[in-house]
Write an enzyme that holds these catalytic residues in place. Structure first.
Site, mmCIF file in Angstrom:
data_model
loop_
_atom_site.group_PDB
_atom_site.id
_atom_site.type_symbol
_atom_site.label_atom_id
_atom_site.label_comp_id
_atom_site.label_asym_id
_atom_site.label_seq_id
_atom_site.Cartn_x
_atom_site.Cartn_y
_atom_site.Cartn_z
ATOM 1 N N SER A 22 0.944 -0.944 -0.238
ATOM 2 C CA SER A 22 -0.113 0.059 0.373
ATOM 3 C C SER A 22 1.200 1.380 -0.385
ATOM 4 C CB SER A 22 -1.150 -0.335 1.067
ATOM 5 O OG SER A 22 -1.523 -1.250 1.211
ATOM 6 N N ASP A 261 -35.124 -12.543 -15.757
ATOM 7 C CA ASP A 261 -34.841 -12.708 -14.052
ATOM 8 C C ASP A 261 -35.411 -14.242 -13.683
ATOM 9 O OD1 ASP A 261 -34.765 -12.884 -11.054
ATOM 10 O OD2 ASP A 261 -36.952 -11.868 -10.644
ATOM 11 N N SER A 263 -33.466 -18.315 -12.415
ATOM 12 C CA SER A 263 -33.240 -19.323 -11.636
ATOM 13 C C SER A 263 -31.745 -19.812 -12.540
ATOM 14 C CB SER A 263 -34.040 -20.096 -10.662
ATOM 15 O OG SER A 263 -34.433 -21.243 -11.617
ATOM 16 N N ILE A 313 -26.881 -20.285 -8.340
ATOM 17 C CA ILE A 313 -27.781 -21.131 -8.495
ATOM 18 C C ILE A 313 -27.546 -21.345 -7.326
ATOM 19 C CG2 ILE A 313 -28.346 -22.445 -9.407
ATOM 20 C CD1 ILE A 313 -27.542 -22.677 -11.978
ATOM 21 N N CYS A 319 -32.602 -18.981 -0.846
ATOM 22 C CA CYS A 319 -32.928 -20.081 -1.891
ATOM 23 C C CYS A 319 -33.182 -21.375 -1.317
ATOM 24 C CB CYS A 319 -32.173 -19.481 -2.870
ATOM 25 S SG CYS A 319 -32.559 -20.900 -4.476
ATOM 26 N N TRP A 406 -38.870 -12.838 1.783
ATOM 27 C CA TRP A 406 -39.242 -14.088 1.202
ATOM 28 C C TRP A 406 -39.343 -14.402 0.301
ATOM 29 C CZ3 TRP A 406 -42.345 -10.447 2.701
ATOM 30 C CH2 TRP A 406 -43.145 -9.059 1.016
ATOM 31 N N GLY A 407 -38.675 -15.943 -0.881
ATOM 32 C CA GLY A 407 -38.176 -15.950 -1.358
ATOM 33 C C GLY A 407 -38.824 -15.963 -3.410
ATOM 34 N N ARG A 418 -40.303 -17.372 -12.419
ATOM 35 C CA ARG A 418 -38.471 -16.740 -12.093
ATOM 36 C C ARG A 418 -37.950 -18.509 -12.185
ATOM 37 N NH1 ARG A 418 -34.525 -16.767 -9.030
ATOM 38 N NH2 ARG A 418 -32.941 -15.128 -9.482
ATOM 39 N N GLU A 486 -10.104 -19.799 13.905
ATOM 40 C CA GLU A 486 -9.212 -18.505 14.481
ATOM 41 C C GLU A 486 -8.896 -17.126 13.594
ATOM 42 O OE1 GLU A 486 -3.973 -18.440 13.810
ATOM 43 O OE2 GLU A 486 -5.328 -18.421 11.890
ATOM 44 N N GLY A 487 -9.697 -16.863 12.635
ATOM 45 C CA GLY A 487 -10.025 -16.152 12.097
ATOM 46 C C GLY A 487 -11.301 -14.729 13.327
#
Length: 506
Positions: A22, A261, A263, A313, A319, A406-407, A418, A486-487
């Site tokens: 940086s 739109d 899936s 997907i 979903c 809601w889906g 869809r 660990e993260g």
């Protein structure tokens, strides 16, 4: 014999960015998040670019006209959901395009015959100290006066006193005509030391209010997504069934970009839809397609003429396609492969087709990972569903405020188009989405500012000031399951049992 991918499909949570050099010039305030939304040829500029790499999902629980205006103000874009009538969807698009930034339709209005008690009640309900008085008490009635908190004193007046007796009358007010620009309106406000300026039509009907306080707000939104006429930009979802009727209505309403739109986008139905749009509108109507999860799917939609391509997907939080049908792919792996295919296509053809990572983002840093892996922007549902600006109800569940979510594949949405695979049969035979709640998170702007500050900070850690530079310089590493543990906070007793509330976007 079936084809087997050699590598397992991975999620964003299985990766970390390794910091790069940086320089002293690489500071968050200088980071640009501008990114292309639609395809363009080498050496040219895209017709539409996003000022932040975020769009809201094509969902009933997420993207209506309110969300579209709020997100466009911040530099992103909403795709108004298509699982509604053509007329209603077009009307939502039109409301976004007709919305004049800084011009507010009054939602707290009085009639002359109302009382001081009504004024107090309206102020408590809406929080406004300025209330126009119209003949019929409506937002667009004939203007006869205005009431501000300087017009009455509760300690010295009866609550039964009529509004007409203490309002500032129309003849004492400064107003402006409909063709007044925001700049001129603000000049009038400042020159006359006003708090607000009514905008009226030729017959003196109230149309809008412009507020002094909104001047600073407007100036503080330099990233606004505006078209050439200074209107907010907005997208709209379409399906592969009624496009011949829906697309013309959305185009007439002013939609800047469309998106199929679905899936699963690797299908002739999407190709037929794009071909119809190209036949009737050429390249003037921009349309995205998807969703796909591999190079083959990308190439198919690229050759079909898609302006951008969505990836993902089964990765969305609501979903259940993977559970129900056993198809899908880890979002990180899908993004990496499609990004590589996108770059190869650009080298071959000189046409750059932006890709959108849709789903699988749980934490703010997943957004940065998606960009580093090659996504040009991301589509988010749950993230935006939590905010005041989403169209769903805020409810109290066991003492905590939640928003409904809601889906589109749920029984509640009933958006069978869809998940349509052609044929004569119409309707839902099984669900691919759930009905749920997400924790309420407040205003869009406050949360978005925090998310973007994290993205910019991480980009600087990688030595990048732009998204293309991040994609070029990023170094990514797969992490083990124990490394993920660990993260987080570990081997300590936490004072706060919810340490990740500010980090999570689910």
């Amino acid at each position: 014999m079936a084809y087997y991918f050699e590598e397992p499909s991975r999620t964003f949570n299985e990766y970390l960015l390794v910091p790069g050099y940086s320089s002293s010039e690489c500071i968050p305030q200088d980071v640009s998040l501008k990114t292309p939304l639609v395809k363009y040829k080498r050496g040219e500029e895209p017709a539409i670019s996003l000022n932040i790499p975020m769009v809201s999902a094509i969902m009933q629980a997420v993207s209506d006209d309110g969300m579209a205006i709020a997100l466009a103000t911040e530099g992103g874009l909403s795709f108004i959901y298509g699982s509604q009538t053509i007329e209603d969807q077009a009307a939502m698009v039109a409301r976004v395009k007709d919305y004049k930034a800084g011009f507010v339709t009054s939602d707290a209005n009085l009639s002359p015959s109302m009382t001081l008690a009504d004024v107090v009640a309206l102020k408590e309900e809406h929080g406004h100290s300025t209330m126009p008085v119209t003949e019929d008490g409506s937002a667009h009635g004939k203007l006869v006066g205005v009431v501000t908190d300087r017009d009455y004193r509760l300690s010295r007046m009866s609550m039964d006193e009529k509004v007409e007796s203490f309002m500032t009358p129309r003849e004492s007010m400064i107003v402006a005509p409909m063709d007044t620009s925001l700049k001129v309106a603000n000049d009038i406000i400042w020159d006359n030391k006003l708090n607000s300026l009514p905008i009226v039509d030729d017959e003196d009907h109230l149309m809008y209010l412009v507020f002094r306080k909104d001047y600073d707000s407007h100036k503080s939104n330099p990233n606004e997504m505006l078209d050439s006429h200074k209107r907010y930009q907005v997208g709209a979802g379409i399906n592969t069934r009624d496009y011949a009727e829906r697309v013309p209505a959305l185009v007439e309403a002013g939609a800047d970009v469309l998106c199929i739109d679905s899936s699963e986008g690797y299908s002739d139905w999407q190709k037929f839809t794009i071909e119809w749009i190209r036949e009737h509108y050429g390249d003037s109507v921009k349309v995205g397609a998807g969703n796909v999860v591999d190079a083959e799917g990308f190439r198919f939609l690229a050759d079909a003429g898609a302006d951008f391509i969505k990836i993902g997907i089964g990765g969305g939080s609501i979903c259940i396609t993977r559970e129900q049908k056993g198809i899908g792919r880890g979002q990180a792996t899908a993004t990496i492969e499609v990004a590589k295919a996108r770059d190869e296509y650009f080298e071959e053809t000189g046409v750059y087709i932006p890709i959108c990572s849709d789903g699988g983002i749980v934490y703010d840093h997943h957004l940065t990972l998606a960009l580093a892996m090659g996504a040009d922007f991301v589509m988010l549902g749950r993230y935006f569903a939590r905010f005041d600006e989403s169209p769903t109800n805020k409810v109290n569940i066991n003492g905590s405020y939640m928003k409904e979510y809601w889906g589109e594949g749920s029984a509640r949405a009933r958006n069978w188009q869809r998940y349509d695979l052609g044929g004569d049969k119409k309707g839902m035979s099984f669900e691919e989405g759930v009905d749920s709640y997400v924790p309420y998170a407040g205003s869009l702007k406050d949360n978005l500012d925090l998310t973007l500050s994290k993205v910019k900070s991480t980009m600087c850690n990688c030595g990048a000031l732009t998204i293309p530079e991040l994609q070029q310089k990023a170094k990514l590493t797969v992490v083990s399951s124990t490394s993920i543990v660990e993260g987080g906070a570990h081997d300590v007793v936490l004072k706060d049992k919810t340490p990740y509330v500010s980090n999570t976007i689910h």
